[in-house]
Enzyme design. Structure first.
Site, PDB file in Angstrom:
ATOM      1  N   THR A  88       0.672 -10.681   2.759  1.00  0.00           N
ATOM      2  CA  THR A  88      -0.730 -10.424   2.205  1.00  0.00           C
ATOM      3  C   THR A  88      -1.288  -9.482   2.927  1.00  0.00           C
ATOM      4  OG1 THR A  88      -0.401 -12.971   1.579  1.00  0.00           O
ATOM      5  CG2 THR A  88      -2.051 -11.795   1.210  1.00  0.00           C
ATOM      6  N   THR A  89      -1.849  -8.915   2.271  1.00  0.00           N
ATOM      7  CA  THR A  89      -2.752  -7.666   3.181  1.00  0.00           C
ATOM      8  C   THR A  89      -4.429  -8.076   2.365  1.00  0.00           C
ATOM      9  OG1 THR A  89      -3.181  -6.583   1.641  1.00  0.00           O
ATOM     10  CG2 THR A  89      -1.923  -5.892   3.544  1.00  0.00           C
ATOM     11  N   SER A 117       1.434  -5.490   7.398  1.00  0.00           N
ATOM     12  CA  SER A 117       0.769  -4.108   6.646  1.00  0.00           C
ATOM     13  C   SER A 117       2.229  -3.871   5.364  1.00  0.00           C
ATOM     14  CB  SER A 117       0.271  -3.592   6.712  1.00  0.00           C
ATOM     15  OG  SER A 117       0.829  -2.372   8.073  1.00  0.00           O
ATOM     16  N   ASN A 118       3.372  -4.274   5.558  1.00  0.00           N
ATOM     17  CA  ASN A 118       4.826  -3.525   5.572  1.00  0.00           C
ATOM     18  C   ASN A 118       5.557  -4.287   5.526  1.00  0.00           C
ATOM     19  OD1 ASN A 118       6.595  -1.747   3.451  1.00  0.00           O
ATOM     20  ND2 ASN A 118       4.652  -1.045   2.717  1.00  0.00           N
ATOM     21  N   PHE A 119       6.747  -4.422   5.089  1.00  0.00           N
ATOM     22  CA  PHE A 119       8.110  -5.274   5.625  1.00  0.00           C
ATOM     23  C   PHE A 119       8.786  -3.990   5.258  1.00  0.00           C
ATOM     24  CE2 PHE A 119       5.837  -8.373   6.077  1.00  0.00           C
ATOM     25  CZ  PHE A 119       5.875  -9.353   7.214  1.00  0.00           C
ATOM     26  N   HIS A 154      -0.715   3.046  -5.302  1.00  0.00           N
ATOM     27  CA  HIS A 154      -0.654   1.378  -5.859  1.00  0.00           C
ATOM     28  C   HIS A 154      -0.358   1.278  -7.159  1.00  0.00           C
ATOM     29  CE1 HIS A 154       0.020   1.153  -1.525  1.00  0.00           C
ATOM     30  NE2 HIS A 154       0.769   0.376  -1.836  1.00  0.00           N
ATOM     31  N   HIS A 155       0.479   0.288  -8.187  1.00  0.00           N
ATOM     32  CA  HIS A 155       0.289  -0.190  -9.052  1.00  0.00           C
ATOM     33  C   HIS A 155      -1.864  -0.437  -8.995  1.00  0.00           C
ATOM     34  CE1 HIS A 155       0.250  -4.068  -7.510  1.00  0.00           C
ATOM     35  NE2 HIS A 155       1.652  -4.014  -6.597  1.00  0.00           N
ATOM     36  N   LYS A 173      -3.431  -4.294  -7.679  1.00  0.00           N
ATOM     37  CA  LYS A 173      -3.661  -4.236  -6.129  1.00  0.00           C
ATOM     38  C   LYS A 173      -4.809  -4.926  -6.468  1.00  0.00           C
ATOM     39  CE  LYS A 173      -2.323  -2.879  -1.504  1.00  0.00           C
ATOM     40  NZ  LYS A 173      -1.621  -3.851  -1.445  1.00  0.00           N
ATOM     41  N   GLY A 231      -3.189  -2.313   3.009  1.00  0.00           N
ATOM     42  CA  GLY A 231      -3.098  -2.783   4.652  1.00  0.00           C
ATOM     43  C   GLY A 231      -2.024  -1.777   5.097  1.00  0.00           C
ATOM     44  N   THR A 232      -0.809  -0.896   4.603  1.00  0.00           N
ATOM     45  CA  THR A 232      -0.434   0.181   4.877  1.00  0.00           C
ATOM     46  C   THR A 232      -1.459   0.979   5.184  1.00  0.00           C
ATOM     47  OG1 THR A 232       1.977  -0.695   3.677  1.00  0.00           O
ATOM     48  CG2 THR A 232       1.563   1.637   4.421  1.00  0.00           C
TER      49      THR A 232
END
Length: 235
Positions: A72-73, A97-99, A131-132, A135, A141-142
């Site tokens: 979660t950001t 921030s991104n997996f 982003h969509h 969001k 976060g990325t």
């Protein structure tokens, strides 16, 4: 492995599909109106919720001795509190921030490029993230992670969404329907532009990375990142 999903939106559902496909069991699917009943049965928790719920989710998991992975950001003002709690409880915590594997490789590339370009001040940095429309936070976060890695390796002091000063990185944050995530870093000079870019085609890459992080953290104690999970080293 028994997994508690703290947040059961589109990402939570994608994580569920990946986890079940890898032979894991989901013991809790927590939505905003649900309790934490079932958390005590989990080997690990995965938090993909909303910024207002993340701290409560992470705190509850750590207080119950459950390792937790959070993607979660938008809540990072309290990140230091969560790392302190993790250390106090001798727990295990990963924030990312991104997996996505690709994005974490992109982070490494961005850091390497920032160190290289610091020697050439004629190139000015700018970023764009798309982003969509669902969001909730902007910039992503990325994008913030990318900006912080540039700042740590250059003379830039901060980032801004608009009216960026000379020592700030401008981030153009756009929201367009059906875009999982696109991040671009530009180095612009009067004569040319250098660009690196990552385009996500679906949520599956994020979900797989989160499950891999959950598999990795079980049995460990400490505060970690995806660099630890993927065995990436600092440049």
């Amino acid at each position: 492995m028994k997994i508690a999903l703290l947040g059961y939106g589109k990402m939570g559902q994608a994580i569920e599909r990946i986890a079940l496909g890898r032979g894991h069991e989901i013991v809790l699917k927590k939505t905003s109106n649900a309790s934490f009943d079932g958390l005590e049965m989990a080997d690990v928790a995965i938090d993909f919720s909303v910024p207002t719920a993340a701290v409560t989710n992470i705190t509850t998991a750590l207080n119950n001795g459950i390792p937790i992975v959070s993607g979660t950001t938008g809540w990072l003002a309290d990140y230091h509190l969560m790392t302190a709690l993790c250390e106090q409880k001798n727990g295990a915590f990963i924030y990312g921030s991104n997996f996505s594997l690709g994005v974490n490789l992109f982070f490494q590339l961005n850091e390497y490029l920032a160190k290289m370009m610091a020697k050439f001040p004629e190139y000015k940095v700018a970023m764009q993230e798309i982003h969509h429309k669902q969001k909730l936070d902007a910039p992503s976060g990325t994008a913030i992670s990318l900006a912080h890695d540039i700042i740590a390796n250059s003379d830039y002091s901060s980032w801004a969404l608009e009216n960026a000063k000379a020592d700030e990185i401008w981030i153009d944050a756009q929201r367009i329907e059906h875009v999982p995530g696109t991040h671009s870093v530009f180095y612009n000079s009067p004569i040319d532009t250098i660009q690196i870019k990552h385009i996500a085609h679906s949520r599956e890459g994020f979900a797989l990375g989160a499950v891999m992080a959950a598999e990795w953290i079980v049995g460990k104690t400490g505060v970690f990142s995806m660099k630890d999970v993927l065995g990436l080293i600092d440049n």
